[in-house]
Structures are given as structure tokens and as C-alpha cells.
Design a protein around this motif. Sequence first.
Motif, PDB file in Angstrom:
ATOM      1  N   GLY A  89       0.432  -1.011   0.125  1.00 18.45           N
ATOM      2  CA  GLY A  89      -0.193   0.058   0.524  1.00 18.45           C
ATOM      3  C   GLY A  89       0.745   1.457   0.166  1.00 18.45           C
ATOM      4  O   GLY A  89      -0.219   2.370   0.149  1.00 18.45           O
ATOM      5  N   ASP A  90       2.442   1.100  -0.365  1.00 17.46           N
ATOM      6  CA  ASP A  90       2.797   2.544  -0.388  1.00 17.46           C
ATOM      7  C   ASP A  90       3.215   3.072  -1.042  1.00 17.46           C
ATOM      8  O   ASP A  90       3.836   4.591  -1.198  1.00 17.46           O
ATOM      9  CB  ASP A  90       4.706   1.900   0.143  1.00 17.46           C
ATOM     10  CG  ASP A  90       4.692   0.921  -0.320  1.00 17.46           C
ATOM     11  OD1 ASP A  90       4.569  -0.303  -0.598  1.00 17.46           O
ATOM     12  OD2 ASP A  90       6.246   1.195  -0.971  1.00 17.46           O
ATOM     13  N   SER A  91       2.787   1.864  -2.365  1.00 23.36           N
ATOM     14  CA  SER A  91       3.202   3.073  -3.916  1.00 23.36           C
ATOM     15  C   SER A  91       2.501   2.362  -4.626  1.00 23.36           C
ATOM     16  O   SER A  91       1.258   1.554  -4.456  1.00 23.36           O
ATOM     17  CB  SER A  91       4.728   2.888  -4.111  1.00 23.36           C
ATOM     18  OG  SER A  91       4.953   0.823  -4.243  1.00 23.36           O
ATOM     19  N   GLY A  92       2.651   3.172  -6.529  1.00 24.60           N
ATOM     20  CA  GLY A  92       1.684   1.778  -7.226  1.00 24.60           C
ATOM     21  C   GLY A  92       0.522   1.957  -6.946  1.00 24.60           C
ATOM     22  O   GLY A  92      -0.315   2.623  -5.961  1.00 24.60           O
ATOM     23  N   ALA A 101      -5.135   2.481  -1.765  1.00 21.96           N
ATOM     24  CA  ALA A 101      -5.223   3.162   0.156  1.00 21.96           C
ATOM     25  C   ALA A 101      -5.616   5.236   0.032  1.00 21.96           C
ATOM     26  O   ALA A 101      -6.390   5.066   1.156  1.00 21.96           O
ATOM     27  CB  ALA A 101      -4.276   3.812   0.499  1.00 21.96           C
ATOM     28  N   ILE A 102      -5.560   5.179  -0.656  1.00 21.31           N
ATOM     29  CA  ILE A 102      -6.140   7.425  -1.354  1.00 21.31           C
ATOM     30  C   ILE A 102      -7.554   7.129  -1.553  1.00 21.31           C
ATOM     31  O   ILE A 102      -8.144   7.404  -0.891  1.00 21.31           O
ATOM     32  CB  ILE A 102      -4.765   7.689  -2.422  1.00 21.31           C
ATOM     33  CG1 ILE A 102      -3.733   7.658  -1.809  1.00 21.31           C
ATOM     34  CG2 ILE A 102      -5.975   8.897  -2.485  1.00 21.31           C
ATOM     35  CD1 ILE A 102      -2.660   8.482  -2.836  1.00 21.31           C
ATOM     36  N   ALA A 103      -7.610   6.726  -2.482  1.00 19.71           N
ATOM     37  CA  ALA A 103      -9.550   6.242  -2.747  1.00 19.71           C
ATOM     38  C   ALA A 103     -10.053   5.573  -1.209  1.00 19.71           C
ATOM     39  O   ALA A 103     -10.657   5.765  -0.894  1.00 19.71           O
ATOM     40  CB  ALA A 103      -9.394   5.169  -3.813  1.00 19.71           C
ATOM     41  N   TYR A 104      -9.609   4.706  -0.917  1.00 22.06           N
ATOM     42  CA  TYR A 104     -10.145   4.132   0.208  1.00 22.06           C
ATOM     43  C   TYR A 104     -10.774   5.400   1.308  1.00 22.06           C
ATOM     44  O   TYR A 104     -11.995   5.538   2.177  1.00 22.06           O
ATOM     45  CB  TYR A 104      -9.636   2.537   0.982  1.00 22.06           C
ATOM     46  CG  TYR A 104     -10.133   1.682   0.229  1.00 22.06           C
ATOM     47  CD1 TYR A 104     -10.961   1.477  -1.663  1.00 22.06           C
ATOM     48  CD2 TYR A 104      -9.948  -0.061   0.355  1.00 22.06           C
ATOM     49  CE1 TYR A 104     -11.029   0.247  -2.323  1.00 22.06           C
ATOM     50  CE2 TYR A 104      -9.858  -0.974  -0.421  1.00 22.06           C
ATOM     51  CZ  TYR A 104     -10.388  -0.788  -1.556  1.00 22.06           C
ATOM     52  OH  TYR A 104     -10.540  -1.582  -2.326  1.00 22.06           O
ATOM     53  N   ILE A 146       0.553   7.293   4.317  1.00 22.31           N
ATOM     54  CA  ILE A 146       0.027   7.580   5.733  1.00 22.31           C
ATOM     55  C   ILE A 146      -0.303   8.782   5.720  1.00 22.31           C
ATOM     56  O   ILE A 146      -1.457   9.516   6.335  1.00 22.31           O
ATOM     57  CB  ILE A 146       0.932   6.965   6.088  1.00 22.31           C
ATOM     58  CG1 ILE A 146       0.901   5.707   6.701  1.00 22.31           C
ATOM     59  CG2 ILE A 146       0.116   7.468   7.835  1.00 22.31           C
ATOM     60  CD1 ILE A 146       0.249   4.557   6.997  1.00 22.31           C
ATOM     61  N   GLY A 147       0.298   9.788   5.265  1.00 18.97           N
ATOM     62  CA  GLY A 147      -0.088  10.855   5.349  1.00 18.97           C
ATOM     63  C   GLY A 147      -1.498  11.540   4.622  1.00 18.97           C
ATOM     64  O   GLY A 147      -2.742  13.113   4.661  1.00 18.97           O
ATOM     65  N   LEU A 148      -0.920  10.964   3.295  1.00 22.63           N
ATOM     66  CA  LEU A 148      -2.601  11.171   2.711  1.00 22.63           C
ATOM     67  C   LEU A 148      -3.403  10.650   2.856  1.00 22.63           C
ATOM     68  O   LEU A 148      -4.986  10.739   3.049  1.00 22.63           O
ATOM     69  CB  LEU A 148      -2.444  10.750   0.835  1.00 22.63           C
ATOM     70  CG  LEU A 148      -1.891  12.026  -0.041  1.00 22.63           C
ATOM     71  CD1 LEU A 148      -0.947  10.685  -1.148  1.00 22.63           C
ATOM     72  CD2 LEU A 148      -1.787  12.839  -0.242  1.00 22.63           C
ATOM     73  N   LYS A 177      -7.831   7.417  10.386  1.00 24.48           N
ATOM     74  CA  LYS A 177      -7.329   6.384  10.493  1.00 24.48           C
ATOM     75  C   LYS A 177      -5.956   5.413   9.653  1.00 24.48           C
ATOM     76  O   LYS A 177      -6.570   4.617   8.376  1.00 24.48           O
ATOM     77  CB  LYS A 177      -7.011   5.211  11.632  1.00 24.48           C
ATOM     78  CG  LYS A 177      -6.251   4.961  12.549  1.00 24.48           C
ATOM     79  CD  LYS A 177      -7.114   4.212  13.563  1.00 24.48           C
ATOM     80  CE  LYS A 177      -5.636   3.580  14.877  1.00 24.48           C
ATOM     81  NZ  LYS A 177      -6.016   2.920  15.960  1.00 24.48           N
ATOM     82  N   ALA A 178      -4.888   5.600   9.863  1.00 25.43           N
ATOM     83  CA  ALA A 178      -3.803   5.112   8.976  1.00 25.43           C
ATOM     84  C   ALA A 178      -3.223   4.685   9.807  1.00 25.43           C
ATOM     85  O   ALA A 178      -2.748   4.663  11.234  1.00 25.43           O
ATOM     86  CB  ALA A 178      -3.017   6.636   8.015  1.00 25.43           C
TER      87      ALA A 178
END
Length: 299
Positions: free
Chosen positions: A62-65, A71-74, A97-99, A106-107
Motif C-alpha cells: 500500500g505504499d506505492s503503485g 489506499a488513497i481512494a479508500y 499515510i499522510g494522505l 485512521k492510517a
Amino acid sequence: MTDQYTFQDPSKLYADKVPDEQYLGGSGTDAEMAENVPADHGEETYRGSGRLEGRKALITGGDSGIGAAVAIAYAREGADVAIGYLPEEEEDAKRIIGLIQDAGRKAVALPGDITDAAFCRELVAKAVDELGGLDILVNNAGKQQHVEDLTDLSDEEFDATFKTNVYAMFWITKAALPHLQPGSTIINTTSIQAYQPSPALVHYASTKGAINTFSKGLAGQLASKGIRVNAVAPGPIWTPLQPAGGQAPEKLPEVGAETPLGRWGQPAELAPAFVFLASGESSFVIGETLHVNGGMPTP
């Protein structure tokens, strides 16, 4: 693109994102790609509408690609999100995590190596503990290294590819099942390679075929429990996986041209498929492989 609902010509979209020959060491990171041709994860464009309000998701890779875009969309759709990633990808993970937090959700950051069965079980346990439950599991993390000749494919590389792509999916899903209530969803990332295997990706393509079959079989097993299992099969998508050995460097500028749209796909273009399969909108969709590949024919 204003957001994912904007009317636009898909053949012209991302026309400026054509990679040149390059190689990234290790697993590769989005931070490194950003110095050349950055990928689009929907940071500036994905617009949520509350479709996953109150849900709790674990996304591997979930960190890239693709995983980062999901993760951003969810988060923007209202879900709390835990992401698994390799420790060497910490810079990318901190950004995602910041986004997630910027979306008001919650992240949870969970670094570790999913080729280790014990860590896979720990990953799920920590996600459940930190999120207060789990109802969306996305098995997305993957390993892809091109090897032109089977005689050059080492036992170690073959084993690591299957452990990352197949064994980890099994270990994580098995650990997650006791926590998934009716209405929960499992989404696995397969690939166009399961249908059109490239000669230099025999081992990787084999894992993606296994993911497809695992997903369809498990879907039948869990349907009566109210847990839906589906898969997404991307075509060529511009992620760190590609320049980090997933493709030969000299092939990178041309890979996207094999699609009818004539270009690489971007992670942001995958996120809506994962949102659809996680939401109640897909309540009658079980055992499906949803193809997001720019028009490449599949059986």
C-alpha cells in the motif's frame, strides 16, 4: 483531469507520461520514479463520495503503485486503512499515510516482509488491533523480475516470487478470515500476465494464474458466509515494479504501446475498480476478475 468523473479522451490521457530507459535497484520506490516520470495515484484527482464509510481495510503493497492509489481512494471514500510494505519503502509509506490522514481517516503503517509466514499473521493481527476490526482485505503486493531464459531463472528467484505473490496471499487471507464478518470483501491483484504471459515473465505469470484460480475457488467457498472474493487484473501499469526489474530497461518506453489505447496505465486508473469491488454496489459480483488493461483481449 479534474477528477475520475471528468469527461475525457482515454487515448490522450497521460500522453506526457512516457518512461525512458531506467533501472531502480531493490524493490523500487515512487520517490525514485518521481525524479523521472512520476506515477499518478490520484493524489490530486480522486474524489470520494462516502462509498466505504466506516469500513476497515488492510492493503498489502500500500505504499506505492496500485496499492497506494487504492489506499488513497479508500480513505477518501471513508475507510480507515492499514498498509503493509517493505521497510526499505518507508519514505513512500510515510507519504501515503499522510494522505490517508489528510482524508480524515485512521492510517496504520505495518512494515515487514510478507515472504515470512509469521509476519503475515502478525500483519493481520496488528491491522485488526489498530483498526478495531477488518472488513476489506486487498492482497496486492507483488514481485516481478524479468528473466529472458528459463535456464537463468534461479531456484531462489522462483521461490521468492511464489512466496510473495501466492504464499503470502494464502497466509494473510487465512489469518484474516476469522475476523471477516458477512458483508466483508477480499480483493486479490492478478494480471494480464495470467492470460497473455510474456516469455520473460514465465514465473511471474504463473503466480498470477494461481491468484486467479485461488480467488475463484475461495469465492465459491465463502459466498454462503456472505464474504465476497474477487480479483482485479491490471495490464501494463506504471509502478516501481516495472523499472525495478519487472521489465528490461530498454523495453520500458514501448510496453504501453501494446495496449489498444497505446499507452501505460496509471495506478489512479485502477483505484475505482477496487472501490467498486469493496463497496455494496458489487453485492452480486463474486468470483469475478475485473480487467483494467487498456483493451488487451482476455478469454
